[in-house]
Design a protein around this motif. Structure first.
Motif, PDB file in Angstrom:
ATOM      1  N   ARG A  13      58.974  -3.655 -15.466  1.00  0.00           N
ATOM      2  CA  ARG A  13      60.163  -4.000 -16.301  1.00  0.00           C
ATOM      3  C   ARG A  13      60.068  -3.671 -17.722  1.00  0.00           C
ATOM      4  NH1 ARG A  13      65.613  -4.055 -15.573  1.00  0.00           N
ATOM      5  NH2 ARG A  13      66.587  -5.401 -16.792  1.00  0.00           N
ATOM      6  N   ALA A  14      59.076  -3.654 -18.379  1.00  0.00           N
ATOM      7  CA  ALA A  14      58.751  -3.685 -19.694  1.00  0.00           C
ATOM      8  C   ALA A  14      59.258  -2.290 -20.234  1.00  0.00           C
ATOM      9  CB  ALA A  14      57.423  -3.958 -20.258  1.00  0.00           C
ATOM     10  N   GLY A  15      59.074  -1.344 -19.248  1.00  0.00           N
ATOM     11  CA  GLY A  15      59.420   0.153 -19.802  1.00  0.00           C
ATOM     12  C   GLY A  15      60.850   0.204 -19.758  1.00  0.00           C
ATOM     13  N   VAL A  16      61.731  -0.820 -19.202  1.00  0.00           N
ATOM     14  CA  VAL A  16      63.086  -0.258 -18.783  1.00  0.00           C
ATOM     15  C   VAL A  16      63.956  -0.732 -20.284  1.00  0.00           C
ATOM     16  CG1 VAL A  16      65.215  -1.036 -17.695  1.00  0.00           C
ATOM     17  CG2 VAL A  16      62.978  -0.948 -16.479  1.00  0.00           C
ATOM     18  N   LEU A  17      64.461   0.447 -20.867  1.00  0.00           N
ATOM     19  CA  LEU A  17      65.231   0.218 -22.134  1.00  0.00           C
ATOM     20  C   LEU A  17      66.722  -0.023 -21.769  1.00  0.00           C
ATOM     21  CD1 LEU A  17      63.620   3.315 -23.779  1.00  0.00           C
ATOM     22  CD2 LEU A  17      62.840   0.805 -23.875  1.00  0.00           C
ATOM     23  N   ARG A  18      67.229   0.397 -20.635  1.00  0.00           N
ATOM     24  CA  ARG A  18      68.623  -0.007 -20.311  1.00  0.00           C
ATOM     25  C   ARG A  18      68.729   0.135 -18.827  1.00  0.00           C
ATOM     26  NH1 ARG A  18      74.413   3.340 -22.090  1.00  0.00           N
ATOM     27  NH2 ARG A  18      75.611   2.213 -20.726  1.00  0.00           N
ATOM     28  N   ALA A  19      69.501  -0.918 -18.128  1.00  0.00           N
ATOM     29  CA  ALA A  19      69.902  -0.900 -16.945  1.00  0.00           C
ATOM     30  C   ALA A  19      71.081  -1.725 -16.465  1.00  0.00           C
ATOM     31  CB  ALA A  19      68.544  -1.586 -16.266  1.00  0.00           C
ATOM     32  N   ASP A  20      72.138  -1.068 -16.489  1.00  0.00           N
ATOM     33  CA  ASP A  20      73.546  -1.711 -16.303  1.00  0.00           C
ATOM     34  C   ASP A  20      74.154  -0.819 -15.266  1.00  0.00           C
ATOM     35  OD1 ASP A  20      74.794   0.486 -17.897  1.00  0.00           O
ATOM     36  OD2 ASP A  20      74.381  -0.690 -19.778  1.00  0.00           O
TER      37      ASP A  20
END
Length: 93
Positions: A25-32
Motif C-alpha cells: 500500500r505504501a507505493g499506492v499514490l492514488r486509488a479511487d
C-alpha cells in the motif's frame, strides 16, 4: 479499514494465465473510482503504473531515481505490456 496491499491483475493476450501483482500500500499514490496509480522501485529505476476505471488500458512510465525518463527492457518480476484489468484492494492474510 484501509487495505494493506493492492492486487493488480494483468492480462497478456497469448498467455494462458492472468498475472497477479501484489503491491504494498505504501507505493499506492492514488486509488479511487477513477484511477489507480502506484510505483515500485526496481534497482535503479522506478516504475510508475497508471490504470483508469472503465478503460482496458494501462500506462507504465520508468524513471531513474531523480525522475528522469528512462527506457528499459523487460525485467524479471516487473510488470510488462498487457491489458489492464480489475485492480482490487485487499488486507494482508
Amino acid at each position: 479499514m484501509q487495505a494493506h496491499h493492492l492486487h493488480d491483475f494483468d492480462f497478456h493476450p497469448g498467455e494462458s494465465e492472468v498475472r497477479l501483482f501484489t503491491l504494498p500500500r505504501a507505493g499506492v499514490l492514488r486509488a479511487d473510482e477513477e484511477a489507480v496509480v502506484h510505483e515500485v522501485r526496481h534497482g535503479d529505476v522506478v516504475l510508475r503504473h497508471y490504470a483508469f476505471a472503465g478503460h482496458w488500458l494501462h500506462i507504465n512510465v520508468t524513471t531513474d531515481l531523480s525522475g528522469n525518463l528512462v527506457e528499459t527492457g523487460p525485467r524479471a518480476g516487473a510488470p510488462g505490456r498487457g491489458v489492464a484489468s480489475a485492480i482490487t484492494m485487499g488486507t494482508a492474510r
